[in-house]
Write a protein that holds these residues in place. Structure first.
Motif, PDB file in Angstrom:
ATOM      1  N   ILE A  72      51.141  65.406  69.607  1.00  0.00           N
ATOM      2  CA  ILE A  72      52.235  64.982  68.730  1.00  0.00           C
ATOM      3  C   ILE A  72      53.577  65.308  69.367  1.00  0.00           C
ATOM      4  O   ILE A  72      54.520  64.509  69.294  1.00  0.00           O
ATOM      5  CB  ILE A  72      52.089  65.613  67.329  1.00  0.00           C
ATOM      6  N   HIS A  73      53.677  66.453  70.021  1.00  0.00           N
ATOM      7  CA  HIS A  73      54.923  66.802  70.726  1.00  0.00           C
ATOM      8  C   HIS A  73      55.208  65.768  71.823  1.00  0.00           C
ATOM      9  O   HIS A  73      56.348  65.300  71.957  1.00  0.00           O
ATOM     10  CB  HIS A  73      54.816  68.209  71.322  1.00  0.00           C
ATOM     11  N   THR A  74      54.197  65.421  72.593  1.00  0.00           N
ATOM     12  CA  THR A  74      54.368  64.402  73.644  1.00  0.00           C
ATOM     13  C   THR A  74      54.820  63.084  73.035  1.00  0.00           C
ATOM     14  O   THR A  74      55.714  62.421  73.563  1.00  0.00           O
ATOM     15  CB  THR A  74      53.052  64.221  74.431  1.00  0.00           C
ATOM     16  N   LEU A  75      54.217  62.709  71.919  1.00  0.00           N
ATOM     17  CA  LEU A  75      54.594  61.471  71.233  1.00  0.00           C
ATOM     18  C   LEU A  75      56.048  61.524  70.772  1.00  0.00           C
ATOM     19  O   LEU A  75      56.808  60.568  70.971  1.00  0.00           O
ATOM     20  CB  LEU A  75      53.665  61.239  70.038  1.00  0.00           C
ATOM     21  N   ASN A  76      56.455  62.637  70.187  1.00  0.00           N
ATOM     22  CA  ASN A  76      57.830  62.766  69.702  1.00  0.00           C
ATOM     23  C   ASN A  76      58.862  62.737  70.820  1.00  0.00           C
ATOM     24  O   ASN A  76      59.991  62.288  70.617  1.00  0.00           O
ATOM     25  CB  ASN A  76      57.991  64.061  68.895  1.00  0.00           C
ATOM     26  N   GLU A  77      58.479  63.215  72.002  1.00  0.00           N
ATOM     27  CA  GLU A  77      59.409  63.272  73.129  1.00  0.00           C
ATOM     28  C   GLU A  77      59.440  61.979  73.948  1.00  0.00           C
ATOM     29  O   GLU A  77      60.331  61.793  74.768  1.00  0.00           O
ATOM     30  CB  GLU A  77      59.031  64.437  74.057  1.00  0.00           C
ATOM     31  N   ALA A  78      58.472  61.088  73.727  1.00  0.00           N
ATOM     32  CA  ALA A  78      58.351  59.886  74.553  1.00  0.00           C
ATOM     33  C   ALA A  78      59.464  58.886  74.248  1.00  0.00           C
ATOM     34  O   ALA A  78      59.786  58.622  73.081  1.00  0.00           O
ATOM     35  CB  ALA A  78      56.992  59.229  74.335  1.00  0.00           C
ATOM     36  N   PHE A  79      60.027  58.320  75.319  1.00  0.00           N
ATOM     37  CA  PHE A  79      61.037  57.272  75.172  1.00  0.00           C
ATOM     38  C   PHE A  79      60.388  55.984  74.684  1.00  0.00           C
ATOM     39  O   PHE A  79      60.908  55.296  73.824  1.00  0.00           O
ATOM     40  CB  PHE A  79      61.745  57.045  76.519  1.00  0.00           C
ATOM     41  N   SER A  80      59.234  55.669  75.259  1.00  0.00           N
ATOM     42  CA  SER A  80      58.513  54.464  74.863  1.00  0.00           C
ATOM     43  C   SER A  80      57.024  54.770  74.835  1.00  0.00           C
ATOM     44  O   SER A  80      56.570  55.754  75.407  1.00  0.00           O
ATOM     45  CB  SER A  80      58.798  53.309  75.840  1.00  0.00           C
ATOM     46  N   THR A  81      56.295  53.916  74.138  1.00  0.00           N
ATOM     47  CA  THR A  81      54.847  54.078  74.036  1.00  0.00           C
ATOM     48  C   THR A  81      54.181  52.735  74.311  1.00  0.00           C
ATOM     49  O   THR A  81      54.757  51.684  74.022  1.00  0.00           O
ATOM     50  CB  THR A  81      54.444  54.574  72.630  1.00  0.00           C
ATOM     51  N   PRO A  82      52.958  52.743  74.845  1.00  0.00           N
ATOM     52  CA  PRO A  82      52.286  51.483  75.153  1.00  0.00           C
ATOM     53  C   PRO A  82      51.795  50.761  73.906  1.00  0.00           C
ATOM     54  O   PRO A  82      51.544  49.565  73.935  1.00  0.00           O
ATOM     55  CB  PRO A  82      51.104  51.918  76.027  1.00  0.00           C
ATOM     56  N   ILE A  83      51.631  51.505  72.812  1.00  0.00           N
ATOM     57  CA  ILE A  83      51.247  50.932  71.533  1.00  0.00           C
ATOM     58  C   ILE A  83      52.108  51.567  70.462  1.00  0.00           C
ATOM     59  O   ILE A  83      52.866  52.507  70.728  1.00  0.00           O
ATOM     60  CB  ILE A  83      49.734  51.157  71.245  1.00  0.00           C
ATOM     61  N   ASP A  84      52.023  51.076  69.263  1.00  0.00           N
ATOM     62  CA  ASP A  84      52.855  51.530  68.166  1.00  0.00           C
ATOM     63  C   ASP A  84      52.769  53.045  67.972  1.00  0.00           C
ATOM     64  O   ASP A  84      51.676  53.612  67.948  1.00  0.00           O
ATOM     65  CB  ASP A  84      52.416  50.804  66.887  1.00  0.00           C
ATOM     66  N   ARG A  85      53.914  53.699  67.838  1.00  0.00           N
ATOM     67  CA  ARG A  85      53.973  55.151  67.664  1.00  0.00           C
ATOM     68  C   ARG A  85      53.154  55.617  66.462  1.00  0.00           C
ATOM     69  O   ARG A  85      52.458  56.624  66.521  1.00  0.00           O
ATOM     70  CB  ARG A  85      55.416  55.616  67.449  1.00  0.00           C
ATOM     71  N   GLU A  86      53.290  54.908  65.368  1.00  0.00           N
ATOM     72  CA  GLU A  86      52.565  55.306  64.159  1.00  0.00           C
ATOM     73  C   GLU A  86      51.057  55.234  64.383  1.00  0.00           C
ATOM     74  O   GLU A  86      50.321  56.098  63.904  1.00  0.00           O
ATOM     75  CB  GLU A  86      52.970  54.398  62.997  1.00  0.00           C
ATOM     76  N   ASP A  87      50.606  54.228  65.115  1.00  0.00           N
ATOM     77  CA  ASP A  87      49.172  54.123  65.413  1.00  0.00           C
ATOM     78  C   ASP A  87      48.711  55.287  66.280  1.00  0.00           C
ATOM     79  O   ASP A  87      47.628  55.835  66.061  1.00  0.00           O
ATOM     80  CB  ASP A  87      48.856  52.801  66.109  1.00  0.00           C
ATOM     81  N   ILE A  88      49.518  55.653  67.259  1.00  0.00           N
ATOM     82  CA  ILE A  88      49.161  56.792  68.112  1.00  0.00           C
ATOM     83  C   ILE A  88      49.092  58.060  67.268  1.00  0.00           C
ATOM     84  O   ILE A  88      48.144  58.844  67.374  1.00  0.00           O
ATOM     85  CB  ILE A  88      50.158  56.967  69.274  1.00  0.00           C
ATOM     86  N   TYR A  89      50.086  58.234  66.411  1.00  0.00           N
ATOM     87  CA  TYR A  89      50.105  59.416  65.545  1.00  0.00           C
ATOM     88  C   TYR A  89      48.853  59.469  64.669  1.00  0.00           C
ATOM     89  O   TYR A  89      48.184  60.503  64.570  1.00  0.00           O
ATOM     90  CB  TYR A  89      51.372  59.427  64.673  1.00  0.00           C
ATOM     91  N   ARG A  90      48.543  58.352  64.020  1.00  0.00           N
ATOM     92  CA  ARG A  90      47.358  58.331  63.146  1.00  0.00           C
ATOM     93  C   ARG A  90      46.084  58.581  63.936  1.00  0.00           C
ATOM     94  O   ARG A  90      45.176  59.270  63.449  1.00  0.00           O
ATOM     95  CB  ARG A  90      47.277  57.015  62.395  1.00  0.00           C
ATOM     96  N   ALA A  91      45.999  58.041  65.147  1.00  0.00           N
ATOM     97  CA  ALA A  91      44.805  58.278  65.971  1.00  0.00           C
ATOM     98  C   ALA A  91      44.668  59.766  66.295  1.00  0.00           C
ATOM     99  O   ALA A  91      43.572  60.330  66.197  1.00  0.00           O
ATOM    100  CB  ALA A  91      44.868  57.448  67.252  1.00  0.00           C
ATOM    101  N   ILE A  92      45.774  60.402  66.653  1.00  0.00           N
ATOM    102  CA  ILE A  92      45.755  61.835  66.959  1.00  0.00           C
ATOM    103  C   ILE A  92      45.279  62.626  65.740  1.00  0.00           C
ATOM    104  O   ILE A  92      44.397  63.480  65.838  1.00  0.00           O
ATOM    105  CB  ILE A  92      47.160  62.316  67.403  1.00  0.00           C
ATOM    106  N   VAL A  93      45.836  62.323  64.589  1.00  0.00           N
ATOM    107  CA  VAL A  93      45.490  63.044  63.365  1.00  0.00           C
ATOM    108  C   VAL A  93      44.051  62.738  62.936  1.00  0.00           C
ATOM    109  O   VAL A  93      43.311  63.642  62.540  1.00  0.00           O
ATOM    110  CB  VAL A  93      46.506  62.718  62.242  1.00  0.00           C
ATOM    111  N   ASN A  94      43.643  61.456  63.017  1.00  0.00           N
ATOM    112  CA  ASN A  94      42.278  61.100  62.615  1.00  0.00           C
ATOM    113  C   ASN A  94      41.239  61.787  63.489  1.00  0.00           C
ATOM    114  O   ASN A  94      40.211  62.244  62.988  1.00  0.00           O
ATOM    115  CB  ASN A  94      42.077  59.582  62.664  1.00  0.00           C
ATOM    116  N   LEU A  95      41.503  61.861  64.787  1.00  0.00           N
ATOM    117  CA  LEU A  95      40.569  62.554  65.678  1.00  0.00           C
ATOM    118  C   LEU A  95      40.482  64.033  65.320  1.00  0.00           C
ATOM    119  O   LEU A  95      39.396  64.607  65.271  1.00  0.00           O
ATOM    120  CB  LEU A  95      40.985  62.363  67.140  1.00  0.00           C
ATOM    121  N   ASP A  96      41.626  64.627  65.027  1.00  0.00           N
ATOM    122  CA  ASP A  96      41.626  66.033  64.634  1.00  0.00           C
ATOM    123  C   ASP A  96      40.902  66.235  63.312  1.00  0.00           C
ATOM    124  O   ASP A  96      40.205  67.245  63.126  1.00  0.00           O
ATOM    125  CB  ASP A  96      43.066  66.542  64.542  1.00  0.00           C
TER     126      ASP A  96
END
Length: 193
Positions: A72-96
């Protein structure tokens, strides 16, 4: 020689305007591997009921929390993402969440003085099948995306590059949605029990 320096200057300018995004596919793939390991432990626990395996699941849960926070820290610090930020966040949380459910399962079994049975073993095995399939699918899409990007950024037709990158992003978003589907199915199973 001057032509190569021009391309190099253009490439450097391009990198400054659009910095390279962190390797979110790699981060999610690593997190998926960790989830798979925890679910493997859950299956072993359901096969044996051993307290040392329960302790390993607790350790995995603590490690998974650290991975989640770092991702999540990496996501928050990223200038851009290859896919939607919210999707990445949800994937991180769902896996956890999957790891948390594994820990909660062994905790409640201990608190309720319950031993594993055929049902808990079979459900755990099905979770493992899902975790393994999810990891494999995530890894395969990641590999294809990297190959596609490497091919895409050859040459100097930048407009075409951006157009195709958007298409690739749609495909990777579809792969990410598969992870959401897996989480939803898991929620349904948990609510039925």
């Amino acid at each position: 020689m001057a032509h190569n320096q021009g391309n190099s200057l253009l490439a450097r300018l391009f990198d400054r305007v659009l910095p390279t995004a962190p390797d979110f596919f790699g981060l999610l793939a690593a997190q998926s591997r960790a989830v798979e390991r925890t679910v493997e432990l859950l299956v072993r626990f359901m096969e044996t009921g051993r307290a040392d395996i329960s302790a390993e699941i607790h350790n995995d849960e603590h490690a998974a929390d650290q991975v989640k926070v770092a991702n999540i820290h990496t996501l928050n610090e990223a200038f851009s993402t290859p896919i939607d930020r919210e999707d990445i966040y949800r994937a991180i949380v769902n896996l956890d969440d999957i790891v948390n459910f594994c820990k909660d399962t062994v905790n409640e079994m201990d608190a309720l003085n319950l031993q594993p049975d055929g049902h808990t073993l079979e459900m755990s095995k099905q979770l493992l099948i899902g975790a393994t399939a999810l990891r494999k699918a995530t890894r395969q899409v990641e590999k294809l995306y990297r190959v596609a990007l490497a091919d895409l950024f050859q040459g100097d037709n930048y407009i075409q590059m951006f157009k195709k990158r958007e298409i690739y992003r749609h495909l990777t978003n579809a792969a990410e949605r598969m992870a959401h589907c897996a989480s939803t199915l898991h929620d349904i199973v948990v609510k039925m029990v």
